[in-house]
Structures are given as C-alpha cells and as structure tokens.
Scaffold this motif. Structure first.
Motif, PDB file in Angstrom:
ATOM      1  N   UNK A  37       0.806  -1.219   0.000  1.00  0.00           N
ATOM      2  CA  UNK A  37       0.000   0.000   0.000  1.00  0.00           C
ATOM      3  C   UNK A  37       0.837   1.267   0.000  1.00  0.00           C
ATOM      4  N   UNK A  38       2.151   1.134  -0.218  1.00  0.00           N
ATOM      5  CA  UNK A  38       3.003   2.311  -0.382  1.00  0.00           C
ATOM      6  C   UNK A  38       2.953   2.722  -1.849  1.00  0.00           C
ATOM      7  N   UNK A  39       2.328   3.858  -2.130  1.00  0.00           N
ATOM      8  CA  UNK A  39       2.155   4.271  -3.524  1.00  0.00           C
ATOM      9  C   UNK A  39       3.482   4.621  -4.188  1.00  0.00           C
ATOM     10  N   UNK A  40       4.392   5.194  -3.421  1.00  0.00           N
ATOM     11  CA  UNK A  40       5.767   5.394  -3.872  1.00  0.00           C
ATOM     12  C   UNK A  40       6.688   4.715  -2.864  1.00  0.00           C
ATOM     13  N   UNK A  41       7.877   4.322  -3.320  1.00  0.00           N
ATOM     14  CA  UNK A  41       8.893   3.851  -2.397  1.00  0.00           C
ATOM     15  C   UNK A  41       9.294   4.984  -1.454  1.00  0.00           C
ATOM     16  N   UNK A  42       9.880   4.601  -0.334  1.00  0.00           N
ATOM     17  CA  UNK A  42      10.456   5.578   0.589  1.00  0.00           C
ATOM     18  C   UNK A  42      11.887   5.183   0.900  1.00  0.00           C
ATOM     19  N   UNK A  43      12.756   6.182   1.033  1.00  0.00           N
ATOM     20  CA  UNK A  43      14.134   5.941   1.428  1.00  0.00           C
ATOM     21  C   UNK A  43      14.492   6.922   2.531  1.00  0.00           C
ATOM     22  N   UNK A  44      15.232   6.430   3.510  1.00  0.00           N
ATOM     23  CA  UNK A  44      15.602   7.252   4.656  1.00  0.00           C
ATOM     24  C   UNK A  44      16.680   8.256   4.252  1.00  0.00           C
ATOM     25  N   UNK A  45      16.467   9.505   4.556  1.00  0.00           N
ATOM     26  CA  UNK A  45      17.434  10.535   4.180  1.00  0.00           C
ATOM     27  C   UNK A  45      18.743  10.411   4.944  1.00  0.00           C
ATOM     28  N   UNK A  46      18.776   9.548   5.978  1.00  0.00           N
ATOM     29  CA  UNK A  46      19.974   9.388   6.791  1.00  0.00           C
ATOM     30  C   UNK A  46      20.845   8.209   6.365  1.00  0.00           C
ATOM     31  N   UNK A  47      20.496   7.550   5.249  1.00  0.00           N
ATOM     32  CA  UNK A  47      21.316   6.407   4.836  1.00  0.00           C
ATOM     33  C   UNK A  47      22.645   6.886   4.253  1.00  0.00           C
ATOM     34  N   UNK A  48      23.527   5.930   3.989  1.00  0.00           N
ATOM     35  CA  UNK A  48      24.870   6.205   3.473  1.00  0.00           C
ATOM     36  C   UNK A  48      24.833   7.128   2.257  1.00  0.00           C
ATOM     37  N   UNK A  49      25.717   8.128   2.249  1.00  0.00           N
ATOM     38  CA  UNK A  49      25.750   9.102   1.156  1.00  0.00           C
ATOM     39  C   UNK A  49      26.071   8.463  -0.191  1.00  0.00           C
ATOM     40  N   UNK A  50      26.821   7.360  -0.162  1.00  0.00           N
ATOM     41  CA  UNK A  50      27.111   6.672  -1.425  1.00  0.00           C
ATOM     42  C   UNK A  50      25.856   6.063  -2.029  1.00  0.00           C
ATOM     43  N   UNK A  51      24.903   5.680  -1.162  1.00  0.00           N
ATOM     44  CA  UNK A  51      23.616   5.190  -1.660  1.00  0.00           C
ATOM     45  C   UNK A  51      22.748   6.350  -2.123  1.00  0.00           C
ATOM     46  N   UNK A  52      22.717   7.426  -1.339  1.00  0.00           N
ATOM     47  CA  UNK A  52      21.893   8.588  -1.694  1.00  0.00           C
ATOM     48  C   UNK A  52      22.347   9.252  -2.990  1.00  0.00           C
ATOM     49  N   UNK A  53      23.573   9.002  -3.402  1.00  0.00           N
ATOM     50  CA  UNK A  53      24.075   9.555  -4.662  1.00  0.00           C
ATOM     51  C   UNK A  53      23.204   9.127  -5.834  1.00  0.00           C
ATOM     52  N   UNK A  54      22.534   7.966  -5.701  1.00  0.00           N
ATOM     53  CA  UNK A  54      21.716   7.449  -6.797  1.00  0.00           C
ATOM     54  C   UNK A  54      20.221   7.654  -6.567  1.00  0.00           C
ATOM     55  N   UNK A  55      19.897   8.572  -5.647  1.00  0.00           N
ATOM     56  CA  UNK A  55      18.551   9.124  -5.575  1.00  0.00           C
ATOM     57  C   UNK A  55      18.587  10.459  -6.302  1.00  0.00           C
ATOM     58  N   UNK A  56      17.862  10.554  -7.403  1.00  0.00           N
ATOM     59  CA  UNK A  56      17.874  11.754  -8.244  1.00  0.00           C
ATOM     60  C   UNK A  56      16.598  12.537  -7.989  1.00  0.00           C
ATOM     61  N   UNK A  57      16.670  13.660  -7.236  1.00  0.00           N
ATOM     62  CA  UNK A  57      15.454  14.409  -6.882  1.00  0.00           C
ATOM     63  C   UNK A  57      14.839  15.118  -8.077  1.00  0.00           C
ATOM     64  N   UNK A  58      13.504  15.237  -8.053  1.00  0.00           N
ATOM     65  CA  UNK A  58      12.769  15.893  -9.129  1.00  0.00           C
ATOM     66  C   UNK A  58      11.914  17.053  -8.624  1.00  0.00           C
ATOM     67  N   UNK A  59      11.195  16.853  -7.515  1.00  0.00           N
ATOM     68  CA  UNK A  59      10.282  17.886  -7.020  1.00  0.00           C
ATOM     69  C   UNK A  59       9.921  17.596  -5.567  1.00  0.00           C
ATOM     70  N   UNK A  60       9.256  18.569  -4.938  1.00  0.00           N
ATOM     71  CA  UNK A  60       8.754  18.392  -3.585  1.00  0.00           C
ATOM     72  C   UNK A  60       7.269  18.045  -3.623  1.00  0.00           C
ATOM     73  N   UNK A  61       6.886  17.147  -2.711  1.00  0.00           N
ATOM     74  CA  UNK A  61       5.494  16.728  -2.620  1.00  0.00           C
ATOM     75  C   UNK A  61       4.991  16.926  -1.203  1.00  0.00           C
ATOM     76  N   UNK A  62       3.680  17.138  -1.078  1.00  0.00           N
ATOM     77  CA  UNK A  62       3.020  17.108   0.215  1.00  0.00           C
ATOM     78  C   UNK A  62       2.376  15.745   0.366  1.00  0.00           C
ATOM     79  N   UNK A  63       2.705  15.062   1.460  1.00  0.00           N
ATOM     80  CA  UNK A  63       2.340  13.656   1.639  1.00  0.00           C
ATOM     81  C   UNK A  63       1.367  13.507   2.795  1.00  0.00           C
ATOM     82  N   UNK A  64       0.261  12.783   2.569  1.00  0.00           N
ATOM     83  CA  UNK A  64      -0.722  12.509   3.614  1.00  0.00           C
ATOM     84  C   UNK A  64      -0.753  11.028   3.918  1.00  0.00           C
ATOM     85  N   UNK A  65      -0.896  10.707   5.204  1.00  0.00           N
ATOM     86  CA  UNK A  65      -1.024   9.317   5.617  1.00  0.00           C
ATOM     87  C   UNK A  65      -2.421   9.041   6.118  1.00  0.00           C
ATOM     88  N   UNK A  66      -2.575   7.871   6.732  1.00  0.00           N
ATOM     89  CA  UNK A  66      -3.893   7.453   7.172  1.00  0.00           C
ATOM     90  C   UNK A  66      -4.430   8.365   8.270  1.00  0.00           C
TER      91      UNK A  66
END
Length: 325
Positions: free
Chosen positions: A216-245
């Motif tokens: 039920x996760x419409x998009x994947x999520x990744x922790x912003x605190x993970x290793x910087x070498x991993x975050x290097x391959x997260x390519x940002x596009x835009x900001x979203x407002x996210x609502x939960x249950x």
C-alpha cells in the motif's frame, strides 16, 4: 523545483490487538468478484486506484472497496460505514501509522471473515476514520485487508493480470494444492518476518540497506539518513506534500532511485521514491528499515509471498509489459 500536491497513502501499522469478547452474530465479508477455483485457491481481481491495490467486497450488506496492504498488521474498518462498530471498545494505546500515531482508534472482533467458500474466524479489526482517503481517492472505502488475513495463504500479487491469487498453506507454508501457477517461477528471495513486516536485505550502489515490503506504499520511501554513497543514486525531481492514514501532512522530496539490487539476479530499474525521515515508520514497524518498497516493486516484479516459509517468489512479466505500467 516544481511544487505539487499528491495524496500518497501509506499503511504501515504495528498494532497490539486484544480479542474483543462480545456476542457478535455472523458477520461475513464476501468478495463479490472472486473466482473460487477449488477449496484451496481463490483468485480476486483488483483495480488500481492511483497506485493502491483495491478489491471489491461486501460486509453487513455494505458494498465497497478494501485496500490490500501487506504493511498493515490487521484488518481495518472505516468507521464512516461501520459506526456501530467504533463505539464498542476504544483502544487504550495508540495505533502507529507511517506519518505519526493515530488516535481515536477502536477495536472490534469480526466473528467470521468469509472469502467465498474460504472462511476465517475470530479476526480482530481496528476501526478508524478514513473519510479523507475516500474523498481523495473518490471511492467508497470499507477498510483495509492486512497481514492477519493474508498470512495463512501464499499470496500472488500480479500487476500484469490485475489479480491476487490466494492459495491455502499448512503451518509449514506448503500449498494444499500445487497446481496453482500456469507460469514458471524464475527466482526467489528469503525474507525475515519482523512482527508482521516483510524485511529484506539489499544494496543501493553496492551499499547495504534493509527494506520493508508494503503493497500500500504508492511510492517507495528511502531514509534521508542512509549512506551518502547510496543517496548519490537518488535523483530528486520535485517536492510533494504527503498525507497518511492519520490525515497529517508532511513535505518530502520525490525523485527516482537507481541501482537497487536484492540479489545477484533480482534488481530493478529506476523507481519513483520519496526521501523522508523514517524514524516514526521504524517505530510503527518495530524494526530498523532504510527504506520501503511498494507499488514500484510490484510493478517490476510479479511477486508471490509465502509468510510461513518467509520466501518471495517471482514470475516474469511478458516482454516489455512491465515498463509500460
């Protein structure tokens, strides 16, 4: 960056339920479009509402939709449609959600959950207000089907045919009928079941990470605190407002995540992902996760879940179809 609003629904609960000892009468749920192949195998067609897997069902003469959510521990009912339920027993502790804890939650015991000829007895449910989800998704939402219902089956989530196949298993995870799948299983992975959460190990850019699987996760999520070498391959596009249950909103950074591998043979193309703080989610799951794999995972992998064996199995998409989703 472009700024836009998306309602993204994540259900990931860590709920400790007590049985409600009441005098309820027969309360079956009927999956109105289910195809019962035999006593052990049932196929249920689903529709995608945005990126949510939704099945049609009927409960207490109310027909509507249930979200299929491997990240939810129990069945959850929408108190908008079951007002007689929610006054029964207020929870003494909060229900944990992905964004934050959810208050005003109630418990109820459903005496019988009937899936056509398959019946499950004495299933607990949580009852919360989901009116904001109904409004956003423009559907009549009766509730959520989670781990407590799915765990007794081998669950094939097929985004190619838009259907879920439930096959009854014994306590060791062996199917009670082996003639289930027409297509060949081509790969598999072992996972750890932490409480009700499917947890798998993988890598991003060869950096070790731990993922939870949540249908039920419409998009994947990744922790912003993970290793910087991993975050290097997260390519940002835009900001979203996210609502939960809980209908609380947070702002996140959205983009594409590259170089995700779960084994030498199980890997992924770029996946839509949001970058966020997972501290509260980890509290909800009762484990330490670096990320959540949701719709994007199932869109690239036709996946079979066997909770008892703690195994994922994969069936190939026909050539080119997975990239068109």
């Amino acid at each position: 960056m472009l700024r836009s609003f998306y309602f993204i629904f994540f259900l990931a609960f860590s709920i400790n339920l007590a049985h409600a000892n009441d005098g309820d009468t027969y309360t079956p749920i009927f999956f109105t479009q289910a195809e019962v192949l035999n006593n052990h195998i049932t196929r249920i067609p689903f529709k995608l509402v945005d990126h949510l897997i939704v099945v049609e069902a009927e409960l207490l003469n109310k027909k509507g939709n249930f979200i299929v959510d491997t990240g939810s521990e129990t069945m959850i009912l929408n108190k908008v449609h079951f007002s007689d339920f929610y006054n029964y027993q207020r929870k003494t502790q909060e229900t944990s959600g992905v964004i934050q804890s959810i208050d005003n939650s109630y418990e109820r015991s459903v005496k019988e959950f009937a899936l056509e000829s398959l019946k499950l007895r004495d299933k607990d449910s949580d009852v919360i207000d989901m009116s904001h989800i109904e409004k956003s998704k423009k559907i009549k939402l009766l509730g959520v089907i989670g781990y407590s219902i799915l765990k007794d089956y081998e669950v094939f989530i097929d985004l190619h045919l838009n259907q879920i196949t439930l096959t009854k298993v014994d306590r060791f995870g062996n199917k009670l009928n082996n003639n289930v799948y027409l297509e060949k299983i081509v790969d598999s992975l072992t996972f750890n079941l932490k409480n009700h959460t499917i947890v798998i190990n993988g890598t991003i850019n060869n950096q070790n990470v731990t993922f939870g699987i949540d249908s039920a996760a419409e998009f994947n999520q990744i922790n912003r605190k993970i290793n910087k070498k991993a975050l290097k391959y997260f390519i940002p596009k835009r900001r979203l407002s996210l609502s939960g249950v809980s209908n609380k909103k947070i702002e996140v950074l959205a983009g594409k995540l590259h170089r995700v591998k779960l084994s030498e043979t199980v890997y992924f193309g770029p996946m839509l992902t949001v970058l966020t703080n997972l501290n509260k989610m980890n509290k909800a799951f009762g484990t330490q996760l670096d990320g959540i794999l949701g719709y994007e995972f199932f869109a690239q992998k036709r996946t079979i879940i066997n909770y008892q064996k703690e195994k994922l199995y994969f069936i190939n998409y026909p050539i080119n179809t997975q990239w068109s989703k």
